[in-house]
Design an enzyme around this catalytic site. Structure first.
Site, PDB file in Angstrom:
ATOM      1  N   ASP A 206       0.843  -1.197   0.000  1.00 37.44           N
ATOM      2  CA  ASP A 206       0.000   0.000   0.000  1.00 37.44           C
ATOM      3  C   ASP A 206       0.882   1.253   0.000  1.00 37.44           C
ATOM      4  O   ASP A 206       1.410   1.650   1.039  1.00 37.44           O
ATOM      5  CB  ASP A 206      -0.909  -0.018   1.228  1.00 37.44           C
ATOM      6  CG  ASP A 206      -1.762   1.235   1.352  1.00 37.44           C
ATOM      7  OD1 ASP A 206      -1.764   2.053   0.419  1.00 37.44           O
ATOM      8  OD2 ASP A 206      -2.426   1.396   2.397  1.00 37.44           O
TER       9      ASP A 206
ATOM     10  N   GLU B 221      30.612  12.713   4.514  1.00 39.46           N
ATOM     11  CA  GLU B 221      31.145  12.596   5.874  1.00 39.46           C
ATOM     12  C   GLU B 221      30.015  12.935   6.839  1.00 39.46           C
ATOM     13  O   GLU B 221      29.858  14.072   7.266  1.00 39.46           O
ATOM     14  CB  GLU B 221      32.322  13.552   6.081  1.00 39.46           C
ATOM     15  CG  GLU B 221      33.493  13.312   5.131  1.00 39.46           C
ATOM     16  CD  GLU B 221      34.578  14.383   5.270  1.00 39.46           C
ATOM     17  OE1 GLU B 221      34.419  15.296   6.109  1.00 39.46           O
ATOM     18  OE2 GLU B 221      35.560  14.313   4.525  1.00 39.46           O
TER      19      GLU B 221
ATOM     20  N   GLU C 135      28.204  13.239  10.131  1.00 39.67           N
ATOM     21  CA  GLU C 135      28.446  13.300  11.577  1.00 39.67           C
ATOM     22  C   GLU C 135      27.159  12.963  12.337  1.00 39.67           C
ATOM     23  O   GLU C 135      26.059  13.099  11.805  1.00 39.67           O
ATOM     24  CB  GLU C 135      28.942  14.696  11.956  1.00 39.67           C
ATOM     25  CG  GLU C 135      30.266  15.052  11.288  1.00 39.67           C
ATOM     26  CD  GLU C 135      30.626  16.515  11.403  1.00 39.67           C
ATOM     27  OE1 GLU C 135      31.805  16.852  11.165  1.00 39.67           O
ATOM     28  OE2 GLU C 135      29.728  17.338  11.707  1.00 39.67           O
TER      29      GLU C 135
ATOM     30  N   GLU D  84      34.166  13.525  17.184  1.00 39.38           N
ATOM     31  CA  GLU D  84      34.071  14.838  16.554  1.00 39.38           C
ATOM     32  C   GLU D  84      34.159  15.949  17.605  1.00 39.38           C
ATOM     33  O   GLU D  84      34.360  15.702  18.785  1.00 39.38           O
ATOM     34  CB  GLU D  84      32.782  14.955  15.730  1.00 39.38           C
ATOM     35  CG  GLU D  84      33.009  14.838  14.223  1.00 39.38           C
ATOM     36  CD  GLU D  84      33.903  15.931  13.650  1.00 39.38           C
ATOM     37  OE1 GLU D  84      34.090  16.979  14.302  1.00 39.38           O
ATOM     38  OE2 GLU D  84      34.435  15.738  12.540  1.00 39.38           O
TER      39      GLU D  84
ATOM     40  N   GLU E 285      32.157  10.709  13.958  1.00 43.54           N
ATOM     41  CA  GLU E 285      32.168  10.665  12.496  1.00 43.54           C
ATOM     42  C   GLU E 285      32.805   9.347  12.048  1.00 43.54           C
ATOM     43  O   GLU E 285      33.808   8.906  12.606  1.00 43.54           O
ATOM     44  CB  GLU E 285      32.956  11.846  11.925  1.00 43.54           C
ATOM     45  CG  GLU E 285      33.048  11.849  10.398  1.00 43.54           C
ATOM     46  CD  GLU E 285      33.732  13.098   9.850  1.00 43.54           C
ATOM     47  OE1 GLU E 285      33.428  14.206  10.368  1.00 43.54           O
ATOM     48  OE2 GLU E 285      34.574  12.978   8.946  1.00 43.54           O
TER      49      GLU E 285
ATOM     50  N   HIS F 195      29.695  16.924   5.115  1.00 42.83           N
ATOM     51  CA  HIS F 195      30.531  17.402   4.025  1.00 42.83           C
ATOM     52  C   HIS F 195      30.531  16.345   2.928  1.00 42.83           C
ATOM     53  O   HIS F 195      30.792  15.166   3.193  1.00 42.83           O
ATOM     54  CB  HIS F 195      31.952  17.673   4.511  1.00 42.83           C
ATOM     55  CG  HIS F 195      32.012  18.576   5.707  1.00 42.83           C
ATOM     56  ND1 HIS F 195      33.003  18.497   6.652  1.00 42.83           N
ATOM     57  CD2 HIS F 195      31.184  19.566   6.110  1.00 42.83           C
ATOM     58  CE1 HIS F 195      32.801  19.405   7.583  1.00 42.83           C
ATOM     59  NE2 HIS F 195      31.697  20.066   7.281  1.00 42.83           N
TER      60      HIS F 195
ATOM     61  N   ARG G  66      38.440  25.757   5.550  1.00 47.67           N
ATOM     62  CA  ARG G  66      37.207  25.090   5.939  1.00 47.67           C
ATOM     63  C   ARG G  66      36.077  26.057   6.268  1.00 47.67           C
ATOM     64  O   ARG G  66      34.963  25.626   6.574  1.00 47.67           O
ATOM     65  CB  ARG G  66      37.486  24.167   7.130  1.00 47.67           C
ATOM     66  CG  ARG G  66      38.182  22.877   6.731  1.00 47.67           C
ATOM     67  CD  ARG G  66      38.567  22.040   7.934  1.00 47.67           C
ATOM     68  NE  ARG G  66      38.862  20.664   7.561  1.00 47.67           N
ATOM     69  CZ  ARG G  66      40.010  20.271   7.018  1.00 47.67           C
ATOM     70  NH1 ARG G  66      40.960  21.155   6.779  1.00 47.67           N
ATOM     71  NH2 ARG G  66      40.207  18.998   6.705  1.00 47.67           N
TER      72      ARG G  66
ATOM     73  N   GLU H 133      34.608  19.573  -2.268  1.00 55.31           N
ATOM     74  CA  GLU H 133      33.921  19.203  -1.028  1.00 55.31           C
ATOM     75  C   GLU H 133      32.862  20.254  -0.724  1.00 55.31           C
ATOM     76  O   GLU H 133      33.195  21.403  -0.429  1.00 55.31           O
ATOM     77  CB  GLU H 133      34.910  19.099   0.133  1.00 55.31           C
ATOM     78  CG  GLU H 133      34.275  18.777   1.465  1.00 55.31           C
ATOM     79  CD  GLU H 133      35.234  18.951   2.631  1.00 55.31           C
ATOM     80  OE1 GLU H 133      34.822  18.677   3.769  1.00 55.31           O
ATOM     81  OE2 GLU H 133      36.387  19.376   2.419  1.00 55.31           O
TER      82      GLU H 133
ATOM     83  N   ARG I 112      30.303  21.742   1.690  1.00 52.99           N
ATOM     84  CA  ARG I 112      30.317  21.648   3.141  1.00 52.99           C
ATOM     85  C   ARG I 112      29.004  22.031   3.823  1.00 52.99           C
ATOM     86  O   ARG I 112      28.854  21.836   5.028  1.00 52.99           O
ATOM     87  CB  ARG I 112      31.457  22.525   3.692  1.00 52.99           C
ATOM     88  CG  ARG I 112      32.828  22.025   3.275  1.00 52.99           C
ATOM     89  CD  ARG I 112      33.957  22.912   3.799  1.00 52.99           C
ATOM     90  NE  ARG I 112      34.036  22.979   5.247  1.00 52.99           N
ATOM     91  CZ  ARG I 112      34.573  22.054   6.027  1.00 52.99           C
ATOM     92  NH1 ARG I 112      35.086  20.949   5.500  1.00 52.99           N
ATOM     93  NH2 ARG I 112      34.609  22.209   7.340  1.00 52.99           N
TER      94      ARG I 112
END
Length: 470
Positions: free
Chosen positions: A51, A130, A132, A212, A220, A269, A339, A358, A360
């Site tokens: 369903d 990545e 977390e 982390e 992580e 990330h 970063r 990457e 973020r």
């Protein structure tokens, strides 16, 4: 594996049951189970009925009959069930037309991979998230017309340094000091290792695990990159394994982006690269060793970032993490190594095969199939239209003056802002029929009616602190 190989694998492992997994629209795994006697080669063609109207965000009651069709390439033995059980991830099919269901997130990811090949730009999109998460010892929450509260606790929480624990042994990470301490401060080393070993049992390649930054058990575990659909499958196994290992130890896990006030939230990330004929397309002689193709991909993601957030950061809680002035990457800029930029170019290796971008700002509350697909579609739009990402921002963004920051755009400040951005900017997602108009409209309506409005209409506990005596 082929269907015949799956049946042989099930017999070899003594499987007595078969568990079928698929995803609801927001991103939670659903399942049902049949005896192995009800499973044969025809199951991979005929599927099993269920369903669809009872699945969040799916078909209405007048079109509720759906089929799950197992994908033989995903078969694996479940590592948790007491009775030996074969688990297979499924695609969703309309029983009348036999077409794959447009709101099935896995189908959307499959179409994204097909569209990449159709463009001729590349043939494989590699994704490396990545994700977390927090490992708590206790969670309580409730909400009604006349009350609302939540309570989280962890033996690692810095707020418990004075608690009577008979005995309290200390070693609790201070706020923002949880990154990489050895045991006994890191009390979850063995727990995370067990999670890694379980992941390896189901075929997930893991690169590392660690504590982390935040207090109270933030962690992580990093999976090795994989093609888009496969990584969507792996992210579901990832969450399933982490939650179940924690539960077996009397602990609980959340992928909420911001469960604790005053400390780091949980991001996801996401590393992205595009390859063609076994060759990486993002390596070149431009900024940070990128190619023009990679820079255009960055340009596409930055251009569409506000709309992307409605999919990559899809909860009201996501915007408790994406707050200007803190460590979250709200500023839409790109940089090598830095970063504090929302897109970073990792510089760990000079190998062309390692060259990637990457992104973020995503967080782990997202539906991975949808988030990875949306990021790829934005990157492809950038490449197809040669979108210039502008100049890189290699300064510490958080040390810039207001005048310097004036020209740096930011991510949306709320889920409602992100949904408005998606309403205004989603043509890039519709290419190749990857995301249909129905999918976009249903996503926006679901998020507004089921999440934005219920949160917006309720008093917040802190409002009583601020306003009760006015």
């Amino acid at each position: 594996m082929t269907p015949k190989e799956v049946l042989a694998y099930a017999k070899e492992n003594g499987a007595q049951m078969v568990d079928f997994r698929f995803l609801d629209f927001p991103g939670i795994w659903q399942h049902f189970t049949v005896p192995i006697s009800e499973f044969d080669e025809s199951s991979f063609e005929d599927g099993y009925g269920f369903d669809g109207s009872s699945i969040r965000g799916w078909a209405p009651i007048n079109a509720s009959d759906m089929l799950v069709v197992p994908d033989p390439t995903t078969a694996v033995m479940d590592p948790f069930f007491k009775v030996p059980t074969l688990t297979v991830i499924c695609n969703i099919v309309d029983p009348v037309t036999k077409e794959k269901y447009s709101r099935d997130p896995r189908h959307i990811a499959q179409k994204a991979e097909e569209y990449l090949k159709f463009t001729g730009i590349g043939d494989t999109a590699y994704i490396g998230p990545e994700a977390e998460f927090f490992i708590f010892d206790d969670i309580r929450y409730d909400s009604s017309a006349h009350f609302g509260y939540y309570f989280v606790d962890s033996v690692e929480g810095i707020w418990n340094t004075g608690r009577e624990e008979n005995p309290n042994l200390g070693y609790k990470p201070r706020h923002k000091e949880g990154y990489f301490p050895v045991p006994p401060t890191d009390s979850q080393q063995d727990l995370r290792t067990e999670m890694v070993l379980m992941m390896q049992k189901v075929g997930i390649a893991v690169e590392c695990q660690h504590h982390e930054v935040a207090t109270a058990g933030q962690a992580e575990i990093d999976m090795r990159f994989a093609p888009l659909v496969k990584m969507g499958d792996q992210l579901m196994w990832f969450k399933y394994i982490i939650k179940n290992v924690a539960r077996n130890h009397g602990k609980t896990v959340t992928f909420m982006p911001k469960p604790i006030y005053g400390d780091n939230g949980s991001g996801m990330h996401t590393h992205l690269s595009i390859w063609k004929d076994g060759q990486p397309l993002f390596a070149g002689d431009k900024y940070a060793g990128l190619s023009d193709t990679a820079l255009y991909a960055v340009g596409g993601i930055l251009k569409h970032a506000a709309a992307l957030c409605a999919i990559t950061n899809p909860t009201t809680n996501s915007y408790k993490r994406l707050v200007p002035g803190y460590e979250a990457p709200v500023n839409l800029a790109y940089s090598s190594r830095n970063r504090s930029a929302s897109i970073r170019i990792p510089m760990y290796s000079a190998s062309p095969k390692a060259k990637r971008i990457e992104v973020r700002f995503p967080d782990p509350s997202c539906n991975g199939y949808l988030a990875f697909s949306a990021l790829l579609m934005a990157a492809l739009d950038g490449i197809e239209n040669r979108i210039d990402p502008g100049e890189p921002l290699d300064k510490d963004i958080y040390s810039l003056s207001p005048e310097e920051l004036a020209d740096v755009p930011s991510t949306p400040g709320s889920l409602e802002e992100a949904l408005k951005a998606l309403e205004a900017d989603h043509e890039f997602l519709l290419k190749g029929d990857v995301f249909t108009q129905d999918v976009i409209e249903t996503w926006i309506e679901y998020k507004r009616s089921r999440e934005v409005d219920p949160v917006r209409l309720r008093p917040h506990p802190y409002e009583f602190m601020l306003y009760y005596d006015i």
